[in-house]
Design a protein around this motif. Structure first.
Motif, mmCIF file in Angstrom:
data_model
loop_
_atom_site.group_PDB
_atom_site.id
_atom_site.type_symbol
_atom_site.label_atom_id
_atom_site.label_comp_id
_atom_site.label_asym_id
_atom_site.label_seq_id
_atom_site.Cartn_x
_atom_site.Cartn_y
_atom_site.Cartn_z
ATOM 1 N N UNK A 65 0.778 -1.289 -0.146
ATOM 2 C CA UNK A 65 -0.045 -0.112 0.017
ATOM 3 C C UNK A 65 0.807 1.311 0.057
ATOM 4 N N UNK A 66 2.121 1.103 0.477
ATOM 5 C CA UNK A 66 2.994 2.298 0.589
ATOM 6 C C UNK A 66 4.184 1.932 -0.498
ATOM 7 N N UNK A 67 4.297 0.997 -1.118
ATOM 8 C CA UNK A 67 5.297 0.966 -1.835
ATOM 9 C C UNK A 67 5.425 0.051 -2.970
ATOM 10 N N UNK A 68 5.686 -0.130 -4.061
ATOM 11 C CA UNK A 68 5.527 -1.032 -5.182
ATOM 12 C C UNK A 68 6.491 -2.284 -4.573
ATOM 13 N N UNK A 69 5.633 -3.497 -4.711
ATOM 14 C CA UNK A 69 6.176 -4.928 -4.183
ATOM 15 C C UNK A 69 6.341 -5.769 -5.272
ATOM 16 N N UNK A 70 7.685 -6.623 -5.377
ATOM 17 C CA UNK A 70 7.626 -7.721 -6.247
ATOM 18 C C UNK A 70 8.010 -8.820 -5.209
ATOM 19 N N UNK A 71 7.290 -10.064 -5.335
ATOM 20 C CA UNK A 71 7.630 -11.033 -4.584
ATOM 21 C C UNK A 71 7.562 -12.199 -5.436
ATOM 22 N N UNK A 72 8.775 -13.023 -5.171
ATOM 23 C CA UNK A 72 8.899 -14.193 -5.571
ATOM 24 C C UNK A 72 8.467 -15.264 -4.547
ATOM 25 N N UNK A 73 7.381 -16.154 -4.789
ATOM 26 C CA UNK A 73 6.834 -16.828 -3.779
ATOM 27 C C UNK A 73 6.348 -18.322 -4.188
ATOM 28 N N UNK A 74 6.436 -19.334 -3.363
ATOM 29 C CA UNK A 74 5.744 -20.575 -3.429
ATOM 30 C C UNK A 74 4.427 -20.801 -2.573
ATOM 31 N N UNK A 75 4.080 -19.737 -1.980
ATOM 32 C CA UNK A 75 2.808 -19.795 -1.097
ATOM 33 C C UNK A 75 1.663 -19.344 -1.840
ATOM 34 N N UNK A 76 0.477 -20.301 -2.002
ATOM 35 C CA UNK A 76 -0.678 -19.630 -2.651
ATOM 36 C C UNK A 76 -1.348 -18.649 -1.759
ATOM 37 N N UNK A 77 -1.448 -18.770 -0.560
ATOM 38 C CA UNK A 77 -1.749 -17.511 0.361
ATOM 39 C C UNK A 77 -1.126 -16.198 -0.051
ATOM 40 N N UNK A 78 0.039 -16.242 -0.247
ATOM 41 C CA UNK A 78 0.677 -14.822 -0.918
ATOM 42 C C UNK A 78 0.562 -14.439 -2.085
ATOM 43 N N UNK A 79 0.469 -15.538 -3.052
ATOM 44 C CA UNK A 79 0.043 -15.267 -4.206
ATOM 45 C C UNK A 79 -1.313 -14.718 -4.545
ATOM 46 N N UNK A 80 -2.215 -15.147 -3.757
ATOM 47 C CA UNK A 80 -3.579 -14.663 -3.731
ATOM 48 C C UNK A 80 -3.670 -13.162 -3.525
ATOM 49 N N UNK A 81 -2.541 -12.464 -2.781
ATOM 50 C CA UNK A 81 -2.732 -11.361 -2.449
ATOM 51 C C UNK A 81 -2.321 -10.299 -3.519
ATOM 52 N N UNK A 82 -1.589 -10.604 -4.492
ATOM 53 C CA UNK A 82 -0.988 -9.962 -5.452
ATOM 54 C C UNK A 82 -2.198 -9.140 -6.330
ATOM 55 N N UNK A 83 -1.745 -7.922 -6.534
ATOM 56 C CA UNK A 83 -2.680 -7.016 -7.578
ATOM 57 C C UNK A 83 -2.344 -7.485 -9.010
ATOM 58 N N UNK A 84 -0.939 -8.016 -9.377
ATOM 59 C CA UNK A 84 -0.647 -8.829 -10.731
ATOM 60 C C UNK A 84 0.245 -9.823 -10.272
ATOM 61 N N UNK A 85 0.041 -10.905 -11.243
ATOM 62 C CA UNK A 85 0.284 -12.090 -11.071
ATOM 63 C C UNK A 85 1.227 -12.623 -12.219
ATOM 64 N N UNK A 86 2.462 -13.233 -12.228
ATOM 65 C CA UNK A 86 3.155 -13.599 -13.379
ATOM 66 C C UNK A 86 3.736 -14.911 -12.970
ATOM 67 N N UNK A 87 3.496 -15.752 -14.081
ATOM 68 C CA UNK A 87 4.220 -17.290 -13.812
ATOM 69 C C UNK A 87 5.516 -17.428 -14.679
ATOM 70 N N UNK A 88 6.355 -18.165 -14.175
ATOM 71 C CA UNK A 88 7.395 -18.307 -14.801
ATOM 72 C C UNK A 88 7.351 -19.873 -15.412
ATOM 73 N N UNK A 89 7.604 -20.154 -16.402
ATOM 74 C CA UNK A 89 7.637 -21.657 -17.089
ATOM 75 C C UNK A 89 8.568 -21.928 -18.021
ATOM 76 N N UNK A 90 8.888 -22.884 -18.073
ATOM 77 C CA UNK A 90 9.941 -23.562 -19.254
ATOM 78 C C UNK A 90 9.090 -24.226 -20.416
ATOM 79 N N UNK A 91 9.983 -24.082 -21.610
ATOM 80 C CA UNK A 91 9.530 -24.867 -22.808
ATOM 81 C C UNK A 91 10.679 -25.267 -23.550
ATOM 82 N N UNK A 92 10.551 -26.424 -24.312
ATOM 83 C CA UNK A 92 11.754 -26.749 -25.093
ATOM 84 C C UNK A 92 11.445 -26.511 -26.577
#
Length: 549
Positions: free
Chosen positions: A478-505
């Protein structure tokens, strides 16, 4: 805030363009998908130390571009002006890594050094993680954090001014003491030299005058005897006597010479007149060549004394007077030195007292703020399931400096009765992440100019604790822009924007990409984080509930 990040041919990323929003931006993905790569790329464009080899295999160069928004008053604007770089409402950083290892950085399309880049990054981004030894875990920065929490800016300015005055007074005293010691070491020489110069008392131009007089007297001594003999030859015993004798003889014979002697006698009379004038001139010259036989000796003695003294002190004879003045000034400084030292010692004492007074006031403000900080931390730790832990801000006496004379250290005890110690030595991984998060929540005031990055700070926690972590990250956002790398669904659900990192061959080559998720994709990703490899409807329902909460 960080507006966008573009990555080309870095590590296993071929090309990715990301647009970030204000608030909480979350980054998720399966283990090994390459979430750390995004942070590596951001660190690269900010000039942080990182991996040596970044260029994607087969590419000639890798490149990362980051765009930040710079509102009025942002501290980066001052850094840009100092570096003579363009200042705008946007800041574009671009850094290129060539395959041969060469790196080039640009700020607003101007090439810059790594030092400028790092100065900018310090005012742009703050990274926190479980190995955050350069941030909240670094005890060297705890005092500044406590001062920011206490809003001690005005007191710090007073302390800094008093410190400078104290340093100036001590420097003046040290310089005066050194000068006095130097003069004291040559006191005997100074007093002897001044006495010697005062006794001789040489005058400007005296050496040249004495040298002329000496040469004149030396020449007079050589020619006076010749002039005296010439005078004798001209006088009554010489030419004058003979000419007057001839005149008498001619006078006696003139009456009988019937005028034949008149003309010679007339010439002889004129010659006697000329001879008298010549004799008078020679007499005057002889008088001028007369001198006291001791005068030459006295002149030479004084001339040689002046020249010897000039050689002794390495100056020209005509400069002896000025040299004497400078020596007398040094003697006066010696005589007045002790009094000046006493005055300067008094000034140092006053400056010390003034510094101690304002430093004590700052120390009192820090101790009061430490109590408030500990209370605020206790309130934050309870929802994080660490209500039994004790956080204590220790303010102790330290060496005086421009920031006061206190040492500040954040310590913790994870259980009642357990010994307290530094954060990174007492807390476990999960506990440490929660301590760091609680600290950041409490200390987040005034951090709106920074982009805050939390790298898996929720590792080792789950359930209600993870939910509490997510809620606190959202509060910080609420005070600053935050970027969080997380494995927690509870944390991910709080995001204003969500990015997924994925691999492809692709064509036998593994590539990583970062994908922004829409609402449906976001629900599925959180469901995957809940259920694992096989996403069930129950997991989707749980994900929807988290997103709705």
């Amino acid at each position: 805030m960080l507006r966008s990040l573009e990555i080309r041919d870095i590590l296993i990323v071929e090309r990715t363009e990301l647009d970030f929003s204000a608030g909480l931006n979350v980054l998720t993905g399966e283990t090994g998908a390459g979430k750390s790569i995004l942070l590596d790329c951001l660190g690269f464009v900010l000039g942080w130390r990182g991996r040596a080899e970044l260029v994607r295999k087969g590419a000639e160069q890798g490149e990362v571009t980051a765009e930040f928004g710079l509102p009025e008053g942002h501290p980066v604007r001052d850094i840009l002006r100092e570096a003579d770089l363009p200042v705008d409402e946007s800041l574009i950083l671009r850094r290129v890594n060539r395959a041969d290892g060469r790196k080039t950085a640009y700020v607003n399309d101007r090439r810059v050094t790594g030092d400028v880049l790092r100065r900018l990054s310090a005012s742009l981004v703050e990274l926190h993680g479980q190995q955050d030894d350069g941030g909240l875990l670094n005890e060297k920065g705890h005092r500044a954090m406590l001062d920011a929490f206490a809003e001690n800016g005005a007191l710090l300015a007073e302390v800094n001014a008093a410190w400078k005055s104290r340093a100036s007074a001590r420097k003046a005293l040290a310089a005066a003491q050194a000068a006095l010691a130097e003069v004291q070491a040559e006191e005997e020489f100074l007093r002897h030299s001044v006495a010697e110069l005062d006794k001789l008392n040489p005058e400007q131009g005296e050496e040249a005058t004495l040298d002329t007089e000496r040469r004149v007297m030396q020449q007079a001594e050589k020619i006076r005897s010749d002039v005296a003999r010439a005078l004798q030859a001209l006088g009554p015993e010489g030419a004058e006597g003979l000419m007057r004798e001839a005149d008498r003889w001619l006078q006696g014979a003139a009456d009988r010479a019937e005028g034949r002697l008149d003309q010679p006698m007339s010439v002889l009379e004129r010659a006697l007149i000329e001879l008298g004038e010549a004799t008078q001139g020679v007499e005057e010259a002889l008088d001028a060549l007369s001198f006291d036989p001791y005068a030459l000796e006295a002149t030479e003695e004084r001339l040689f004394a002046i020249r010897a003294l000039a050689r002794k002190h390495g100056v020209q004879p005509d400069d002896l007077g000025d040299f004497a003045v400078s020596l007398r000034a040094r003697l006066e400084a010696l005589d007045a030195g002790e009094g000046r030292i006493r005055d300067l010692e008094s000034a140092v004492t006053k400056a010390d007292l003034a510094y101690r007074e304002v430093a004590d006031r700052l120390g009192l403000a820090r101790r009061k703020a430490a109590t408030r900080l500990d209370q605020a931390m206790a309130a934050e730790l309870a929802p994080l399931k660490m209500e039994r832990a004790v956080f204590e801000t220790r303010v102790s006496a330290g060496d005086p400096s421009a920031e006061g004379s206190d040492n500040v250290a954040f310590t913790v005890a994870t259980n009642p009765g357990a010994p307290a110690g530094p954060l990174n030595k007492i807390a476990s991984g999960g506990e440490l992440s929660r301590f760091l998060l609680a600290l950041k929540v409490v200390l987040s005031k005034g951090a709106d100019a920074l982009v805050l990055i939390f790298d898996e700070i929720d590792r080792g926690v789950g359930g209600a604790t993870a939910d509490a972590v997510g809620r606190r990250l959202a509060r910080v956002a609420e005070e600053a822009q935050v970027l969080v790398v997380t494995h927690s669904p509870q944390v991910a659900a709080r995001g204003a924007q969500h990015f997924r990192v994925q691999k492809r061959v692709e064509n036998g080559m593994t590539l990583s990409e970062v994908v922004p998720l829409d609402e449906t994709e976001r629900r599925d990703e959180i469901a995957r984080m809940i259920a694992g490899a096989e996403v069930t409807e129950a997991a989707r329902a749980a994900a929807a509930e988290l997103l709705g909460g």
